[in-house]
Design an enzyme around this catalytic site. Structure first.
Site, PDB file in Angstrom:
ATOM      1  N   HIS A   1      -3.919   6.658   3.327  1.00  0.00           N
ATOM      2  CA  HIS A   1      -4.261   5.343   2.768  1.00  0.00           C
ATOM      3  C   HIS A   1      -5.705   5.007   3.138  1.00  0.00           C
ATOM      4  O   HIS A   1      -6.140   5.252   4.258  1.00  0.00           O
ATOM      5  CB  HIS A   1      -3.308   4.290   3.334  1.00  0.00           C
ATOM      6  CG  HIS A   1      -3.623   2.903   2.863  1.00  0.00           C
ATOM      7  ND1 HIS A   1      -3.898   2.626   1.541  1.00  0.00           N
ATOM      8  CD2 HIS A   1      -3.727   1.725   3.524  1.00  0.00           C
ATOM      9  CE1 HIS A   1      -4.148   1.327   1.427  1.00  0.00           C
ATOM     10  NE2 HIS A   1      -4.056   0.769   2.605  1.00  0.00           N
TER      11      HIS A   1
ATOM     12  N   ASN B   1     -10.289  -0.854  -0.008  1.00  0.00           N
ATOM     13  CA  ASN B   1      -8.832  -0.737   0.063  1.00  0.00           C
ATOM     14  C   ASN B   1      -8.241  -1.241  -1.256  1.00  0.00           C
ATOM     15  O   ASN B   1      -8.332  -2.436  -1.550  1.00  0.00           O
ATOM     16  CB  ASN B   1      -8.349  -1.562   1.258  1.00  0.00           C
ATOM     17  CG  ASN B   1      -6.846  -1.533   1.436  1.00  0.00           C
ATOM     18  OD1 ASN B   1      -6.117  -1.061   0.569  1.00  0.00           O
ATOM     19  ND2 ASN B   1      -6.385  -2.050   2.564  1.00  0.00           N
TER      20      ASN B   1
ATOM     21  N   CYS C   1       0.814  -1.230   0.000  1.00  0.00           N
ATOM     22  CA  CYS C   1       0.000   0.000   0.000  1.00  0.00           C
ATOM     23  C   CYS C   1       0.844   1.275   0.000  1.00  0.00           C
ATOM     24  O   CYS C   1       0.354   2.342  -0.358  1.00  0.00           O
ATOM     25  CB  CYS C   1      -0.932   0.007   1.203  1.00  0.00           C
ATOM     26  SG  CYS C   1      -1.849  -1.514   1.379  1.00  0.00           S
TER      27      CYS C   1
END
Ligand code: UT7
Length: 333
Positions: free
Chosen positions: A260, A290, A119
């Site tokens: 994020h 996500n 990520c």
């Protein structure tokens, strides 16, 4: 590892993003696993996510986002000198997804390679590209984060399958002219002692693909969510604080924080600890879930295109993921 602004400034000249058409809602997931919309929304903030079609590999999504970023930057594909792609779901183990995207774009004069930082990958790519441009190795760079997480999701595991989605984001970096914006400070780090908390255990040389491994779903994402949650909050807060300080800024100077997009509770905790009001924190995880490296890249493009910040204003991007890895950037737009 930290860095402050250098003699040759580097700016973001264009952004782009792409998400597949197919929407998978929480109600759809309720028909697949033992879950509820109430659980998913209250624990994560996610309402729906996008799922790429079979004929949409990671490079397809990455190329779409890249085309939009190039168009906004007013650049032709042949002018691109460097392509860095952040992904944990490459088209092929080799060659790099960056080379597949290079071919799709017709960026015939670029050098292209991938990085793997989960990520945090888009911000790792930003730091690398910024340094390579400010050192004079390249005039410009196209950084892309693209993920087809649906291809590594265990659709029988309710603890993880409700979290992830597919998508891509991109940015064009180049030397900044006087009066233009600048990437002011970057930060990145990792902790290899915590690899086991978030991983795809199978499919590499440590655990090659076999029928048995696939039957055990070792080729899909596995996460110890509660442990990751705590570390994510602390590391992202520290990384964001580091770049804000090194850029010579205060929390009040930040027009937009782009964190994020993994969990709304994590985002709220970071906003609280950084003392940045919620209305200055960009959130789109309710739409996409996500998307790993693509999350901050899509957020940057959407925030930019919807006017969440203007020329001359300061933004902070911050990410966290498998590795464990973390990264942040403070940017004057
Ligand atoms: O992108 C990389 C970084 N990733 C992150 O930052 C993710 C960090 N972690 C998280 O976001 C959260 O830990 C999760 C959203 C993954 C999980 O939320 P949580 O509040 O930590 O829940 P939990 O894992 O502690 O599970 C609580 C309960 C459990 O039941 P018991 O043991 O309390 O009876 C789970 O079995 O919720 C249950 N559960 C579910 N129930 C309904 C887990 N998944 C589901 C589900 N639907 N989908």
């Amino acid at each position: 590892m930290s860095e402050t602004h250098s003699a040759t400034g580097v700016c973001i000249a264009g952004t782009g993003s792409y998400v597949p058409e197919k929407i998978l809602t929480n109600d759809d997931l309720c028909k697949m696993v033992d879950t509820t919309d109430e659980w998913i929304v209250s624990r994560t903030g996610i309402k729906e996510r996008r799922i790429a079609a079979d004929d949409e590999p990671t490079s397809h999504m990455g190329a779409k986002a890249a085309e939009r970023a190039l168009e906004q930057a007013g650049m032709k594909a042949e002018e691109v000198q460097l392509i860095i792609v952040a992904t944990i779901t490459p088209d092929t183990p080799t060659p790099a997804t960056a080379c597949h995207i290079q071919q799709k774009l017709g960026a015939v004069n670029a050098t292209a390679f991938d990085i793997s930082a989960a990520c945090s990958g888009f911000l790792y790519a930003m730091k690398l590209a910024k340094r390579l441009i400010s050192d004079g190795a390249f005039e410009n760079a196209l950084i892309i984060a693209a993920e087809k997480l649906s291809s590594v999701t265990n659709w029988d595991d309710r603890a993880t399958c409700v979290l992830f989605g597919d998508g891509s984001g991109a940015a064009v970096l180049r030397k900044s002219m006087p009066g233009e914006g600048e990437i002011l400070a970057t930060e990145m780090g990792s902790d290899g002692n915590l690899t086991h908390l978030l991983e795809i255990p199978g499919g590499g040389t440590a655990c090659p693909i076999t029928k048995e491994n696939i039957d055990q779903r070792l080729n899909t994402l596995n996460m110890q969510g509660r442990e990751v949650f705590k570390i994510a909050v602390n590391r992202m807060k520290e990384a964001a604080e580091a770049v804000i300080e090194r850029a010579g800024l205060e929390a009040d100077d930040i027009m937009c924080v782009l964190p994020h997009q993994a969990n709304l509770r994590i985002i709220d905790a970071i906003a609280d600890r950084l003392a940045v009001p919620n209305e200055r924190v960009f959130v789109n995880l309710h739409k996409y879930g996500n998307t790993s490296a693509a999350a901050v890249a899509i957020a940057l493009d959407e925030a930019h295109r919807t006017g969440a910040f203007k020329r001359g204003e300061h933004i902070v991007m911050v990410a966290f993921g498998a590795g464990l890895t973390w990264a942040a950037a403070a940017i004057r737009w």
